[in-house]
Scaffold this active site. Structure first.
Site, PDB file in Angstrom:
ATOM      1  N   LYS A 112      41.655  46.598  35.461  1.00  0.00           N
ATOM      2  CA  LYS A 112      41.809  47.584  36.599  1.00  0.00           C
ATOM      3  C   LYS A 112      43.248  46.935  37.375  1.00  0.00           C
ATOM      4  CE  LYS A 112      40.761  47.201  41.918  1.00  0.00           C
ATOM      5  NZ  LYS A 112      40.178  46.341  42.539  1.00  0.00           N
ATOM      6  N   TYR A 151      41.200  42.176  36.298  1.00  0.00           N
ATOM      7  CA  TYR A 151      41.680  42.602  37.589  1.00  0.00           C
ATOM      8  C   TYR A 151      42.989  41.945  38.022  1.00  0.00           C
ATOM      9  CZ  TYR A 151      41.004  43.173  42.870  1.00  0.00           C
ATOM     10  OH  TYR A 151      41.249  43.539  44.185  1.00  0.00           O
TER      11      TYR A 151
END
Length: 302
Positions: A166, A138
């Site tokens: 992500k 992330y």
């Protein structure tokens, strides 16, 4: 058993309803899960930044993951967020999530401190090595001040159970570069973490999005993905444009309150933000209502 093919589509980082004591509201959390699942989402991400992970103690985080896993009941994959600063704390949370039945974990870059690339490589590898379930990285440099470079990502993507990233950077060129440097690694996928770039990420070869707005308008966000995958590029782009006013409301209050305020307006009774964050002002709430009315999510006020 979760596989790389399961990492796709629309994955909302669900908000965490809390009670008056700022503890996880089980029934409220179930309502949120039901709402987004009815909207057709392809996964559930619990304890993300929209889920106020940073404000929940270990017991509350464990409860949130356990409730989510049990209530989702394997209908879609459950991703559990990890946002601790130290490697040891991240390992502890990752092992908790694995024991609670999460299908994968999402691992945020450390915040407050600024590790160099070698230190970040060792950090992510240590967490991945400590669990058997997959890890999705992330990247959110705007919040943590730490950025995963494309060169570092290339190295991380070759670790067996690190299967995706992500990217929540507003630098879309970075998402493109992430896809380019990992395109030959079939066991690694890239997702949009910025709701403005869902269509664009798919166009460059990404597999979906972790979209905060999918808390509020799951059907619309899912429509972007499903129309794109069906070859209806014009329809997907139109839906991407429809979503922009909702994403623009993020600036109407202190992050991450706006999605929680939206869900209260939808009647989902998700409670207050965790202090020191407070609700949006009355004038901003009126602005948010107009956006929700325009999206046919609530009825106009009489």
């Amino acid at each position: 058993m979760f596989s790389i093919d399961d990492l796709k589509g629309v994955i909302p980082p669900i908000i965490t309803p809390v009670d008056e004591n700022e503890k996880v509201d089980e029934e409220g959390l179930k309502r949120v899960i039901d709402y987004v699942l009815e909207g057709g989402v392809h996964g559930i991400f619990v304890l993300g930044s929209n889920g106020e992970f940073y404000a929940l103690d270990e017991a509350s985080q464990k409860k949130a993951v356990e409730i989510t896993v049990a209530h989702v009941g394997k209908r879609v994959p459950v991703y559990a967020g990890i946002g601790a600063i130290t490697t040891s704390a991240c390992i502890k949370t990752a092992q908790m999530a694995e024991a609670a039945g999460a299908d994968a974990v999402t691992l945020l870059t450390p915040m407050f401190i600024n590790p160099n690339e070698e230190e970040m490589l060792h950090h992510f590898k240590a967490v991945a090595d400590a669990i058997k379930i997959p890890v999705i990285l992330y990247n959110n440099p705007g919040k943590t001040t730490n950025n995963i470079s494309s060169a570092l990502l290339r190295k991380l993507a070759q670790i067996e159970n690190i299967i995706g990233v992500k990217n929540t950077s507003l630098d879309f060129a970075q998402t493109i570069e992430y896809i380019r440097v990992t395109e030959d690694i079939s066991s690694f996928k890239v997702l949009s973490g910025t709701d403005y770039y869902i269509y664009g990420t798919l166009a460059y070869g990404g597999v979906g999005c972790v979209a905060g707005t999918a808390n509020v308008a799951p059907k619309l966000v899912v429509s972007i993905y499903e129309k794109y995958m069906a070859g209806d590029l014009k329809g997907a782009m139109e839906d991407q444009y429809k979503l922009i006013p909702l994403r623009n409301t993020y600036s109407y209050g202190s992050f991450p309150v706006v999605m929680k305020d939206c869900m209260n307006l939808l009647g989902l009774k998700v409670g207050h933000p965790i202090k020191p964050i407070d609700h949006c002002s009355d004038s901003r709430m009126n602005d948010i209502r107009k956006v929700l009315v325009n999206l046919d999510l609530i009825e106009p006020s009489i």
